[in-house]
Design a protein around this motif. Sequence first.
Motif, PDB file in Angstrom:
ATOM      1  N   ARG A 238      20.936 -29.815 -40.853  1.00  0.00           N
ATOM      2  CA  ARG A 238      21.413 -30.726 -41.743  1.00  0.00           C
ATOM      3  C   ARG A 238      20.396 -31.079 -42.911  1.00  0.00           C
ATOM      4  O   ARG A 238      20.845 -31.582 -44.013  1.00  0.00           O
ATOM      5  CB  ARG A 238      21.938 -31.868 -40.621  1.00  0.00           C
ATOM      6  CG  ARG A 238      22.520 -32.937 -41.851  1.00  0.00           C
ATOM      7  CD  ARG A 238      23.955 -32.300 -42.138  1.00  0.00           C
ATOM      8  NE  ARG A 238      24.552 -33.192 -42.891  1.00  0.00           N
ATOM      9  CZ  ARG A 238      24.548 -33.280 -44.314  1.00  0.00           C
ATOM     10  NH1 ARG A 238      23.602 -32.526 -45.061  1.00  0.00           N
ATOM     11  NH2 ARG A 238      25.216 -34.282 -45.135  1.00  0.00           N
ATOM     12  N   ALA A 239      19.259 -31.248 -42.358  1.00  0.00           N
ATOM     13  CA  ALA A 239      18.084 -31.768 -43.466  1.00  0.00           C
ATOM     14  C   ALA A 239      17.878 -30.601 -44.456  1.00  0.00           C
ATOM     15  O   ALA A 239      17.601 -31.263 -45.689  1.00  0.00           O
ATOM     16  CB  ALA A 239      16.953 -31.940 -42.720  1.00  0.00           C
TER      17      ALA A 239
ATOM     18  N   LEU B  86      18.071 -20.464 -40.208  1.00  0.00           N
ATOM     19  CA  LEU B  86      18.228 -21.717 -39.784  1.00  0.00           C
ATOM     20  C   LEU B  86      19.769 -21.474 -39.270  1.00  0.00           C
ATOM     21  O   LEU B  86      20.341 -21.841 -37.958  1.00  0.00           O
ATOM     22  CB  LEU B  86      18.647 -22.867 -40.755  1.00  0.00           C
ATOM     23  CG  LEU B  86      17.142 -23.469 -41.204  1.00  0.00           C
ATOM     24  CD1 LEU B  86      17.319 -24.445 -42.366  1.00  0.00           C
ATOM     25  CD2 LEU B  86      16.388 -24.065 -39.960  1.00  0.00           C
ATOM     26  N   THR B  87      20.812 -20.740 -39.932  1.00  0.00           N
ATOM     27  CA  THR B  87      22.133 -20.500 -39.478  1.00  0.00           C
ATOM     28  C   THR B  87      21.789 -19.511 -38.174  1.00  0.00           C
ATOM     29  O   THR B  87      22.488 -19.657 -37.296  1.00  0.00           O
ATOM     30  CB  THR B  87      22.785 -19.748 -40.502  1.00  0.00           C
ATOM     31  OG1 THR B  87      22.577 -20.515 -41.687  1.00  0.00           O
ATOM     32  CG2 THR B  87      24.146 -19.522 -40.063  1.00  0.00           C
ATOM     33  N   PHE B  88      20.683 -18.581 -38.381  1.00  0.00           N
ATOM     34  CA  PHE B  88      20.686 -17.787 -37.337  1.00  0.00           C
ATOM     35  C   PHE B  88      20.171 -18.068 -35.868  1.00  0.00           C
ATOM     36  O   PHE B  88      20.526 -17.966 -34.718  1.00  0.00           O
ATOM     37  CB  PHE B  88      19.414 -16.545 -37.576  1.00  0.00           C
ATOM     38  CG  PHE B  88      19.200 -15.595 -36.652  1.00  0.00           C
ATOM     39  CD1 PHE B  88      20.256 -14.377 -36.335  1.00  0.00           C
ATOM     40  CD2 PHE B  88      18.078 -15.751 -35.800  1.00  0.00           C
ATOM     41  CE1 PHE B  88      19.791 -13.496 -35.688  1.00  0.00           C
ATOM     42  CE2 PHE B  88      17.696 -14.663 -34.756  1.00  0.00           C
ATOM     43  CZ  PHE B  88      18.658 -13.478 -34.685  1.00  0.00           C
ATOM     44  N   GLY B  89      18.991 -19.461 -36.181  1.00  0.00           N
ATOM     45  CA  GLY B  89      18.971 -20.328 -35.155  1.00  0.00           C
ATOM     46  C   GLY B  89      19.814 -21.121 -34.592  1.00  0.00           C
ATOM     47  O   GLY B  89      19.732 -21.231 -33.178  1.00  0.00           O
ATOM     48  N   LEU B  90      20.762 -21.496 -35.110  1.00  0.00           N
ATOM     49  CA  LEU B  90      22.076 -21.982 -34.533  1.00  0.00           C
ATOM     50  C   LEU B  90      22.876 -21.312 -33.508  1.00  0.00           C
ATOM     51  O   LEU B  90      23.478 -21.611 -32.713  1.00  0.00           O
ATOM     52  CB  LEU B  90      22.770 -22.720 -35.447  1.00  0.00           C
ATOM     53  CG  LEU B  90      22.344 -24.199 -35.686  1.00  0.00           C
ATOM     54  CD1 LEU B  90      23.075 -24.631 -37.106  1.00  0.00           C
ATOM     55  CD2 LEU B  90      22.210 -24.968 -34.774  1.00  0.00           C
ATOM     56  N   LEU B  91      22.834 -19.849 -34.261  1.00  0.00           N
ATOM     57  CA  LEU B  91      23.617 -18.757 -33.594  1.00  0.00           C
ATOM     58  C   LEU B  91      22.859 -18.743 -32.081  1.00  0.00           C
ATOM     59  O   LEU B  91      23.666 -18.346 -31.134  1.00  0.00           O
ATOM     60  CB  LEU B  91      23.633 -17.510 -34.360  1.00  0.00           C
ATOM     61  CG  LEU B  91      24.627 -16.524 -33.689  1.00  0.00           C
ATOM     62  CD1 LEU B  91      26.104 -16.986 -33.697  1.00  0.00           C
ATOM     63  CD2 LEU B  91      24.361 -15.207 -34.345  1.00  0.00           C
TER      64      LEU B  91
ATOM     65  N   GLY C 165      19.941 -27.339 -28.879  1.00  0.00           N
ATOM     66  CA  GLY C 165      21.024 -27.180 -29.809  1.00  0.00           C
ATOM     67  C   GLY C 165      20.763 -28.408 -30.718  1.00  0.00           C
ATOM     68  O   GLY C 165      21.055 -28.478 -31.940  1.00  0.00           O
ATOM     69  N   LEU C 166      20.718 -29.633 -30.379  1.00  0.00           N
ATOM     70  CA  LEU C 166      20.718 -30.926 -30.975  1.00  0.00           C
ATOM     71  C   LEU C 166      19.492 -31.036 -31.915  1.00  0.00           C
ATOM     72  O   LEU C 166      19.677 -31.462 -33.093  1.00  0.00           O
ATOM     73  CB  LEU C 166      20.799 -31.949 -29.998  1.00  0.00           C
ATOM     74  CG  LEU C 166      21.899 -32.196 -29.369  1.00  0.00           C
ATOM     75  CD1 LEU C 166      21.798 -33.374 -28.106  1.00  0.00           C
ATOM     76  CD2 LEU C 166      23.177 -32.632 -30.060  1.00  0.00           C
ATOM     77  N   LEU C 167      18.282 -30.519 -31.511  1.00  0.00           N
ATOM     78  CA  LEU C 167      17.184 -30.708 -32.355  1.00  0.00           C
ATOM     79  C   LEU C 167      17.325 -29.479 -33.600  1.00  0.00           C
ATOM     80  O   LEU C 167      16.897 -29.824 -34.733  1.00  0.00           O
ATOM     81  CB  LEU C 167      15.791 -30.141 -31.573  1.00  0.00           C
ATOM     82  CG  LEU C 167      15.514 -31.361 -30.579  1.00  0.00           C
ATOM     83  CD1 LEU C 167      14.160 -30.564 -29.564  1.00  0.00           C
ATOM     84  CD2 LEU C 167      15.187 -32.705 -31.056  1.00  0.00           C
ATOM     85  N   LEU C 168      17.920 -28.383 -33.387  1.00  0.00           N
ATOM     86  CA  LEU C 168      18.121 -27.451 -34.343  1.00  0.00           C
ATOM     87  C   LEU C 168      18.918 -27.964 -35.364  1.00  0.00           C
ATOM     88  O   LEU C 168      18.991 -27.596 -36.528  1.00  0.00           O
ATOM     89  CB  LEU C 168      18.470 -25.959 -33.741  1.00  0.00           C
ATOM     90  CG  LEU C 168      18.207 -24.978 -34.425  1.00  0.00           C
ATOM     91  CD1 LEU C 168      16.809 -24.889 -35.121  1.00  0.00           C
ATOM     92  CD2 LEU C 168      18.697 -23.436 -33.977  1.00  0.00           C
ATOM     93  N   VAL C 169      19.948 -28.503 -34.686  1.00  0.00           N
ATOM     94  CA  VAL C 169      21.472 -28.815 -35.859  1.00  0.00           C
ATOM     95  C   VAL C 169      20.690 -29.914 -36.907  1.00  0.00           C
ATOM     96  O   VAL C 169      21.050 -29.950 -38.064  1.00  0.00           O
ATOM     97  CB  VAL C 169      22.352 -29.202 -35.125  1.00  0.00           C
ATOM     98  CG1 VAL C 169      22.295 -30.847 -34.471  1.00  0.00           C
ATOM     99  CG2 VAL C 169      23.764 -29.418 -36.159  1.00  0.00           C
ATOM    100  N   ALA C 170      19.720 -30.912 -36.525  1.00  0.00           N
ATOM    101  CA  ALA C 170      19.176 -31.805 -37.192  1.00  0.00           C
ATOM    102  C   ALA C 170      18.326 -31.378 -38.263  1.00  0.00           C
ATOM    103  O   ALA C 170      18.259 -31.794 -39.480  1.00  0.00           O
ATOM    104  CB  ALA C 170      18.433 -32.854 -36.328  1.00  0.00           C
TER     105      ALA C 170
END
Length: 455
Positions: A211-212, A43-48, A203-208
């Motif tokens: 966070r979950a 998930l952290t890699f995905g946000l990167l 980006g907005l979909l991935l950060v949601a």
Amino acid sequence: MSTTKVSTSKVSTSSVSTSTDGVATAARRPARRSRYPWIVFALTFGLLLSDYMSRQVLSAIFPFLKAEWALTDSQLASLTSIVALMVGLLTLPLSLLADRWGRVRSLVVMAVLWSLATLACAVAANFEQLLAARFLVGVGEAAYGSVGIALVLSVFSPRLHASLSGAFMAGGSFGSVLGVAVGGYIAVHLGWRWSFAAMAVFGLLLVALFRALVTERSLDRHAADKPADGEPNATPSAAGTASSGYRAPVSSLFTSPAVLCAYVGGGLQMFTAAVLLSWTPSFFNRYYGLAPDKAATAAAAVVLLVGTGMVVCGIITDRLGRHDVRSKWTSAIAYCAISMVCLGVGFSLGNGPAQLILMGIGAFFAAGSCGPTAAMVANLTHPSIRASAMGTLTVSNNLLGLALGPFVIGILADHVGLRMAMQLSPLVYVLAIVALVAGRRLHPAAVRKLAKETS
């Protein structure tokens, strides 16, 4: 008598059953523990990826902006460098804040900000508005790399740190590949504004989702340096919150000469890699006559090699460093030397297979030193300030590489042409090699210094 025996047998069976259940439960715990760190990494890699897709999608639409708004190469370069400049200026203070405020919370705020700023890029009416939106993208992305890698390393064993650091930082290249390739395709078929909009929504979909699934409490439970029951906690939690243990002073980020060499060497080796990320699409468009979408696809292949090299070089470095940690410095030096020779010769040749092959080899090793330098910084600084240390490295990477590289080459391109400017860019590796050689010599003293701090 018979009843007693039966009862005893039942108790015994129950006891065995309980014991078996306990063993089964204990056996299941490591599996759960081993899976969660990889979920965090993914998930952290995905946000990167989202971070760099939002940052580098601009490179794919340079030709559109140049034609529509009549921008110079220097102006185009400023749209790229403003992001890296803000990352360089704000990474350290925001990393220090994240170490205290909580890394998960900080990462969520960053991702939301850069996604909304990317959406603002889609509606910019002129160069000035686009520059302002890109400024905000840089603010949002400022500390993500440093805080993100610190969060990932906190739930993995140190023996994997160079591999993980290389793989994580390679996310920048992979995100750039996606940003350039997908952005170029969307720009040709739907218009360049939709390229920005697509990156923002992703980006907005991935950060949601992040966070979950990722919480500071869960990170603390899975911390790789978490002590056994009854032992004192000498380090901060994986989430980056304060603990009752020792916290190293911020000044210790700059008191180890070897770590300073890693900062400088790591930043300078990113100079040419940043040039490839930003200017390769324009290079193929101008000198190979490719349309913007095809030029973006060709450039994406080069950038993919940069990212793949970061992963592979990190793995090689960890293997070589099992018996002698200082060989990680040697690996970083070798990667810089190979890239310098291949890119320098490659860009001096005319168009053709030979040039493309040398460009590919040079790109593969262009940022190969990222993993080794990040591992050295992480391993030679106290865990309580690891995010801040990685933040300092990110400052160097951005100010000396990601911001400086594209901007300097943009200015040179206005005077001597893009081909000559890109031919000169690998010379910066000479300075990177000098810093890394010095770091290798100073490594033993840094180890002794850290041992005194942690004793």
